[in-house]
Scaffold this motif. Structure first.
Motif, PDB file in Angstrom:
ATOM      1  N   ALA A  63      25.950  28.007  48.788  1.00  0.00           N
ATOM      2  CA  ALA A  63      26.941  26.993  49.166  1.00  0.00           C
ATOM      3  C   ALA A  63      26.358  25.591  49.048  1.00  0.00           C
ATOM      4  CB  ALA A  63      27.432  27.252  50.591  1.00  0.00           C
ATOM      5  N   ALA A  64      25.113  25.416  49.511  1.00  0.00           N
ATOM      6  CA  ALA A  64      24.470  24.104  49.468  1.00  0.00           C
ATOM      7  C   ALA A  64      24.278  23.636  48.031  1.00  0.00           C
ATOM      8  CB  ALA A  64      23.121  24.155  50.192  1.00  0.00           C
ATOM      9  N   MET A  65      23.831  24.537  47.155  1.00  0.00           N
ATOM     10  CA  MET A  65      23.604  24.166  45.759  1.00  0.00           C
ATOM     11  C   MET A  65      24.921  23.824  45.063  1.00  0.00           C
ATOM     12  SD  MET A  65      21.472  23.553  43.404  1.00  0.00           S
ATOM     13  CE  MET A  65      19.990  24.141  44.253  1.00  0.00           C
ATOM     14  N   THR A  66      25.967  24.581  45.363  1.00  0.00           N
ATOM     15  CA  THR A  66      27.268  24.332  44.754  1.00  0.00           C
ATOM     16  C   THR A  66      27.809  22.962  45.162  1.00  0.00           C
ATOM     17  OG1 THR A  66      27.718  26.711  44.844  1.00  0.00           O
ATOM     18  CG2 THR A  66      29.592  25.269  44.449  1.00  0.00           C
ATOM     19  N   ALA A  67      27.706  22.639  46.451  1.00  0.00           N
ATOM     20  CA  ALA A  67      28.164  21.329  46.926  1.00  0.00           C
ATOM     21  C   ALA A  67      27.339  20.204  46.313  1.00  0.00           C
ATOM     22  CB  ALA A  67      28.094  21.270  48.456  1.00  0.00           C
ATOM     23  N   LEU A  68      26.048  20.435  46.138  1.00  0.00           N
ATOM     24  CA  LEU A  68      25.189  19.419  45.531  1.00  0.00           C
ATOM     25  C   LEU A  68      25.653  19.090  44.117  1.00  0.00           C
ATOM     26  CD1 LEU A  68      22.624  17.656  45.678  1.00  0.00           C
ATOM     27  CD2 LEU A  68      21.329  19.637  44.832  1.00  0.00           C
ATOM     28  N   ILE A  69      26.007  20.111  43.348  1.00  0.00           N
ATOM     29  CA  ILE A  69      26.511  19.900  41.987  1.00  0.00           C
ATOM     30  C   ILE A  69      27.810  19.094  42.031  1.00  0.00           C
ATOM     31  CG2 ILE A  69      27.456  21.050  39.942  1.00  0.00           C
ATOM     32  CD1 ILE A  69      25.523  23.394  40.598  1.00  0.00           C
ATOM     33  N   GLY A  70      28.705  19.435  42.977  1.00  0.00           N
ATOM     34  CA  GLY A  70      29.954  18.697  43.122  1.00  0.00           C
ATOM     35  C   GLY A  70      29.728  17.242  43.471  1.00  0.00           C
ATOM     36  N   GLY A  71      28.764  16.983  44.346  1.00  0.00           N
ATOM     37  CA  GLY A  71      28.466  15.612  44.741  1.00  0.00           C
ATOM     38  C   GLY A  71      27.933  14.789  43.583  1.00  0.00           C
ATOM     39  N   VAL A  72      27.092  15.400  42.741  1.00  0.00           N
ATOM     40  CA  VAL A  72      26.557  14.704  41.569  1.00  0.00           C
ATOM     41  C   VAL A  72      27.691  14.360  40.592  1.00  0.00           C
ATOM     42  CG1 VAL A  72      25.074  14.939  39.546  1.00  0.00           C
ATOM     43  CG2 VAL A  72      24.256  15.711  41.783  1.00  0.00           C
ATOM     44  N   LEU A  73      28.621  15.303  40.394  1.00  0.00           N
ATOM     45  CA  LEU A  73      29.767  15.025  39.522  1.00  0.00           C
ATOM     46  C   LEU A  73      30.578  13.841  40.042  1.00  0.00           C
ATOM     47  CD1 LEU A  73      31.104  18.630  38.741  1.00  0.00           C
ATOM     48  CD2 LEU A  73      29.984  17.061  37.149  1.00  0.00           C
ATOM     49  N   ALA A  74      30.773  13.786  41.353  1.00  0.00           N
ATOM     50  CA  ALA A  74      31.572  12.713  41.956  1.00  0.00           C
ATOM     51  C   ALA A  74      30.920  11.349  41.787  1.00  0.00           C
ATOM     52  CB  ALA A  74      31.804  13.005  43.436  1.00  0.00           C
ATOM     53  N   LEU A  75      29.611  11.313  41.615  1.00  0.00           N
ATOM     54  CA  LEU A  75      28.920  10.035  41.418  1.00  0.00           C
ATOM     55  C   LEU A  75      29.318   9.361  40.109  1.00  0.00           C
ATOM     56  CD1 LEU A  75      25.307  10.938  42.622  1.00  0.00           C
ATOM     57  CD2 LEU A  75      26.959   9.481  43.801  1.00  0.00           C
ATOM     58  N   PHE A  76      29.901  10.132  39.185  1.00  0.00           N
ATOM     59  CA  PHE A  76      30.306   9.580  37.892  1.00  0.00           C
ATOM     60  C   PHE A  76      31.769   9.133  37.872  1.00  0.00           C
ATOM     61  CE2 PHE A  76      26.585  12.121  36.926  1.00  0.00           C
ATOM     62  CZ  PHE A  76      25.884  11.299  36.052  1.00  0.00           C
ATOM     63  N   LEU A  77      32.465   9.209  39.021  1.00  0.00           N
ATOM     64  CA  LEU A  77      33.840   8.710  39.100  1.00  0.00           C
ATOM     65  C   LEU A  77      33.867   7.201  38.882  1.00  0.00           C
ATOM     66  CD1 LEU A  77      35.160  10.654  42.240  1.00  0.00           C
ATOM     67  CD2 LEU A  77      36.004  10.920  39.904  1.00  0.00           C
ATOM     68  N   ARG A  78      34.964   6.722  38.318  1.00  0.00           N
ATOM     69  CA  ARG A  78      35.136   5.278  38.160  1.00  0.00           C
ATOM     70  C   ARG A  78      35.626   4.683  39.471  1.00  0.00           C
ATOM     71  NH1 ARG A  78      37.848   6.622  33.382  1.00  0.00           N
ATOM     72  NH2 ARG A  78      39.810   6.073  34.385  1.00  0.00           N
ATOM     73  N   ASN A  79      35.083   3.559  39.827  1.00  0.00           N
ATOM     74  CA  ASN A  79      35.549   2.856  41.020  1.00  0.00           C
ATOM     75  C   ASN A  79      36.883   2.190  40.732  1.00  0.00           C
ATOM     76  OD1 ASN A  79      33.872   3.106  43.317  1.00  0.00           O
ATOM     77  ND2 ASN A  79      32.283   1.939  42.250  1.00  0.00           N
TER      78      ASN A  79
END
Length: 389
Positions: free
Chosen positions: A363-379
């Motif tokens: 679960a922790a690793m999966t959420a970490l991947i999701g968080g990294v993806l979200a860092l590439f969102l446009r503001n």
């Protein structure tokens, strides 16, 4: 907005999320008491979660074309009550799975339409939405605490009867609602929803959310059983679950401050990244009361802040007559696919509790991947609406 409409919508959220306060922590306890293995529990949870993949889109298509969200909510609440009631008499694997799957099929019709009705009623004011959604969190806390005590006192079969009472309350509350007026659509609304769905920013948002919901699989399926195996009482289990939702309430109360101070990208990415830290704590330090309580406080960000930010993202991204379909794609894909995969993998890894640490590390690793993806969102600047409070 009128106080009567505020009360009606708040009551809907109270009962709906009160139901989740029963099902999320205690469905696995109920199934375990009936003799199902961890793999079977994971399979059942995966199947009923998978109904969210297709069902919300079907309901949303009907809602967008008819404009009758309220009728769909009423029918969904009634049929959910009927299907859920069947679990009193269904004890074997396939009949019970069928009853719960049909229940999930109809209950998925409710939340997207309530969200659309609420946002149309309050003219998309984030401040008023947070106040109304707050009552959902209150319902979750009350039901989770009472259910833990009642199940421990009377047996896991109390789960069925508590659920029936809550669903009856939900159905009755929908009878007092009024269909909000929706502004006439402009030509911009005719833009194909496919262009919106396959937009790079939305795809990043979608897959980040999907990974987050996958990470919730072990928590939704086995958290209460996990604490039970660690010798926590039913009441304490309810307390720990309530801690998370009380923290979530704080986020809803002060949501406006977060939205004024941070971008959606920051709110979404930080919520997911801190969720990864949360699952690491749960997997390795759940035998500590303080560590477990701290991990539950992060639920304010894992669910409360992320949910508010995601609703704002969808509200900005889709046009007026695409809202129900946008919500459905989000719920069906993120909660449906992500939740089903997370539940199934949790069932495979759990191994009657022996694999608890590995499961929460997943679960922790999966959420970490999701968080990294979200860092590439446009503001994007957050659109602020004039409050009607």
């Amino acid at each position: 907005m009128a106080s009567k409409q505020f009360m009606r919508l708040s009551t809907n959220y109270f009962w709906y999320f009160g139901l989740l306060g029963l099902i999320v922590p205690f469905l696995a306890v109920f199934l375990d008491a009936r003799g199902f293995t961890s793999l079977e529990i994971g399979e059942i949870l995966a199947v009923i979660t998978a109904t969210k993949i297709v069902a919300p889109s079907l309901w949303a298509q009907l809602a967008d074309k008819s404009g009758q969200q309220l009728t769909i909510v009423k029918v969904g609440a009634l049929l959910s009550l009927c299907c859920f009631s069947l679990i009193i008499w269904t004890f074997s694997y396939w009949p019970l799975m069928f009853s719960l799957a049909m229940f999930s099929l109809f209950i998925t019709s409710i939340l997207p339409q309530i969200e659309v009705m609420t946002l149309n009623s309050i003219r998309k004011s984030a401040k008023i939405y947070a106040r109304i959604r707050l009552w959902g969190s209150i319902g979750f806390v009350i039901v989770a605490m009472l259910s833990g005590e009642l199940i421990e006192r009377y047996s896991a079969e109390a789960f069925s009867y508590i659920g029936i009472v809550i669903l009856a309350g939900l159905f009755i509350s929908t009878l007092f609602n009024k269909q909000p007026r929706i502004a006439k659509k402009t030509s911009v609304d005719n833009v194909s929803i496919k262009a919106k769905v396959f937009n790079r920013n939305f795809l990043l948002f979608f897959f980040a959310g999907l990974m987050l919901q996958m990470s919730f699989g072990p928590y939704y399926v086995f958290f209460a059983l996990y604490l039970k195996n660690l010798a926590y009482s039913g009441f304490l289990i309810g307390i720990f679950i309530a801690i998370g939702v009380v923290a979530e309430i704080g986020v809803f109360v002060f949501a406006a401050i977060f939205f004024k101070s941070f971008s959606l990208k920051t709110l979404i990415s930080m919520s997911i990244l801190l969720t990864a830290f949360r699952w690491f704590i749960v997997g390795h330090f759940a035998n500590s009361d303080m560590a477990l309580a701290f991990s539950q406080l992060i639920h304010a960000l894992s669910f409360g802040l992320y949910h508010s930010a995601s609703i704002s993202f969808i509200q900005q991204h889709f046009n007026a007559n695409q809202q129900s379909r946008g919500q459905a794609i989000y719920i069906g894909g993120v909660y449906g696919v992500g939740g089903a995969i997370g539940a199934y993998v949790a069932g495979l890894l759990w191994q009657e509790g022996i694999g608890a640490v590995i499961t929460f590390d997943f679960a922790a690793m999966t959420a970490l991947i999701g968080g990294v993806l979200a860092l590439f969102l446009r503001n994007k600047p957050i659109k602020r609406k004039v409050s009607l409070a």
